[in-house]
Design a protein around this motif. Sequence first.
Motif, short mmCIF file in Angstrom:
data_model
loop_
_atom_site.label_atom_id
_atom_site.label_comp_id
_atom_site.label_asym_id
_atom_site.label_seq_id
_atom_site.Cartn_x
_atom_site.Cartn_y
_atom_site.Cartn_z
N PHE A 133 0.84 -1.18 0.00
CA PHE A 133 0.00 0.00 0.00
C PHE A 133 0.89 1.24 0.00
O PHE A 133 1.77 1.38 0.86
CB PHE A 133 -0.90 0.03 1.24
CG PHE A 133 -1.81 -1.17 1.35
CD1 PHE A 133 -2.46 -1.68 0.24
CD2 PHE A 133 -2.01 -1.80 2.57
CE1 PHE A 133 -3.29 -2.80 0.34
CE2 PHE A 133 -2.84 -2.89 2.70
CZ PHE A 133 -3.49 -3.40 1.57
N ILE A 134 0.67 2.14 -0.97
CA ILE A 134 1.43 3.39 -1.05
C ILE A 134 0.46 4.56 -1.01
O ILE A 134 -0.72 4.43 -1.32
CB ILE A 134 2.30 3.46 -2.32
CG1 ILE A 134 1.43 3.46 -3.59
CG2 ILE A 134 3.29 2.30 -2.36
CD1 ILE A 134 2.21 3.64 -4.88
N LYS A 137 -3.45 3.89 4.34
CA LYS A 137 -2.63 2.69 4.12
C LYS A 137 -2.62 1.80 5.36
O LYS A 137 -2.94 0.61 5.28
CB LYS A 137 -1.18 3.09 3.78
CG LYS A 137 -1.04 4.00 2.59
CD LYS A 137 0.42 4.25 2.25
CE LYS A 137 1.21 4.86 3.41
NZ LYS A 137 0.69 6.18 3.82
N SER A 138 -2.25 2.38 6.49
CA SER A 138 -2.18 1.59 7.72
C SER A 138 -3.56 1.16 8.18
O SER A 138 -3.71 0.10 8.80
CB SER A 138 -1.50 2.41 8.83
OG SER A 138 -0.14 2.66 8.50
N THR A 139 -4.57 1.97 7.89
CA THR A 139 -5.94 1.60 8.25
C THR A 139 -6.33 0.27 7.63
O THR A 139 -6.84 -0.63 8.30
CB THR A 139 -6.92 2.70 7.79
OG1 THR A 139 -6.62 3.91 8.47
CG2 THR A 139 -8.36 2.30 8.08
N ILE A 162 2.61 -8.13 3.79
CA ILE A 162 1.78 -6.96 3.52
C ILE A 162 2.55 -5.74 4.05
O ILE A 162 2.95 -5.72 5.22
CB ILE A 162 0.41 -7.08 4.21
CG1 ILE A 162 -0.31 -8.33 3.70
CG2 ILE A 162 -0.43 -5.83 3.99
CD1 ILE A 162 -1.48 -8.76 4.55
N MET A 163 2.76 -4.74 3.19
CA MET A 163 3.59 -3.60 3.57
C MET A 163 2.91 -2.29 3.23
O MET A 163 2.20 -2.17 2.22
CB MET A 163 4.94 -3.66 2.85
CG MET A 163 5.78 -4.87 3.15
SD MET A 163 7.39 -4.85 2.28
CE MET A 163 6.85 -5.10 0.59
N VAL A 212 -0.09 -3.98 -5.84
CA VAL A 212 0.28 -2.68 -5.29
C VAL A 212 -0.94 -1.76 -5.42
O VAL A 212 -1.47 -1.58 -6.52
CB VAL A 212 1.49 -2.06 -6.02
CG1 VAL A 212 1.86 -0.73 -5.38
CG2 VAL A 212 2.68 -3.01 -5.99
N TYR A 213 -1.34 -1.18 -4.31
CA TYR A 213 -2.50 -0.28 -4.29
C TYR A 213 -2.06 1.11 -3.86
O TYR A 213 -1.29 1.26 -2.90
CB TYR A 213 -3.58 -0.80 -3.34
CG TYR A 213 -4.23 -2.08 -3.81
CD1 TYR A 213 -5.29 -2.06 -4.71
CD2 TYR A 213 -3.77 -3.32 -3.36
CE1 TYR A 213 -5.89 -3.23 -5.15
CE2 TYR A 213 -4.36 -4.50 -3.80
CZ TYR A 213 -5.42 -4.45 -4.69
OH TYR A 213 -6.00 -5.61 -5.13
N GLN A 214 -2.58 2.12 -4.55
CA GLN A 214 -2.24 3.51 -4.27
C GLN A 214 -3.45 4.20 -3.66
O GLN A 214 -4.56 4.14 -4.19
CB GLN A 214 -1.81 4.22 -5.56
CG GLN A 214 -1.42 5.68 -5.36
CD GLN A 214 -0.77 6.25 -6.60
OE1 GLN A 214 0.32 5.82 -7.00
NE2 GLN A 214 -1.42 7.21 -7.23
#
Length: 412
Positions: A31-32, A39-41, A313-314, A364-366
């Motif tokens: 997640f970027i 992202k952290s949510t 997961i990052m 990868v999700y933005q």
Amino acid sequence: MSKIRIKHFGPIQEGFPDEGGWLDIKKVTVFIGNQGSGKSTVAKLISAFMWAEKSLVRGDYTQEWFEKKSRLKDQLLRYHRLDSYLKYNGSERSALEYEGEACRILYQNGTLSIEELDRRSYQLPQIMYVPSERNFVAYVKSPKELKLSSDALMEFLTAFENAKQHLSGSLPLPVNQTQLEFDKLNDTLNLQGAGYKIGLTEASSGFLSLVPLYLVSWHLAETVKKQNASAREPMSSDELLRFKKGVEEIWANASLTEEQRQAALTVLSARFTKTAFINIVEEPEQNLFPDSQQQLLYSLLALNNLNSGNKLIMTTHSPYLINFLTLAAKAADLNNQNMSGLDGAKVHQIVPHAAATPGDDLAVYQFDEQNGSIRKLPSYNGLPSDAHELNASLDKSNESFAELLEIQQQGL
């Protein structure tokens, strides 16, 4: 494959507009996005729902227990300090849905419901959430010294202490050919390099961030690998009945506090062999030089590849990590090609074989902090696109520099 769908939760508004709103939780999911974009949510929600799924499979808690009113808010979300996120513009409009290998969890209109799925393909996971606040843990002698409001951070501190106590000999770190050693007599971690030896508390901020992350990840990944290798047969019917009776006795004991009950359930549930490691990491790049980011990432990918059920997961702000992931995907593609003349040794020098990760295993999700939306980074021939927000920031600085040069020319 597990997946999650989110709307109107904290910074997430309409969420992901494609694929029915579902975010795929692949073997490597990244997640970027800017600060406060969610992202952290999402990473924390994945952690919470995966924990609930595991607890249901093991029998720690019943479906009715989870579905009781306010259980999502007071138990699952409060653990990650997300309980206030259910309110959206003053009203509760949150819609959350998680579909795993063993169950489907839906929260909508203030009600939580659970549907059991076929569990035969489910791999019981060891789940670890590695918070960005990990930098200070090297200074903590024992988690009991601290009174923290974050249960997730407290759990990571406990995992770090456990990993430290199980460290024997030296552990090679993926940075600067440095070794990590544990002095049990003085209860200290030391870094051993070329011609020097220092305590971890005297090391640079990069090591203070890297060591807790890598030590815990290495310990849990190797532990799960060993459990897989020595896995016995599943519980017999008699053993399962005794286990369920033990759970019932713990719940029936009214003298236990909630904390004591959870500890007793954890001990009892340890009989189940964990067969996968879910490593959820906030900002692995913290305080690290790009070369060090690369080596750490390849080490995390190698640990992730130890078992088929493992997942990494990052969340990240680093454009380098996305580029290095592209290298790992390309290396996997080359390793799988049967080409005469292909120099596998040279591929290995660039990306270690153990870290190579097929592009189909990456997502990868933005995240957009302006409108609370999420988009999936497209891939080309299995490789993540370089047209993402992190690279756009680099391009913007280059364009600004060109403009300054143009202004300079005009002034001559």
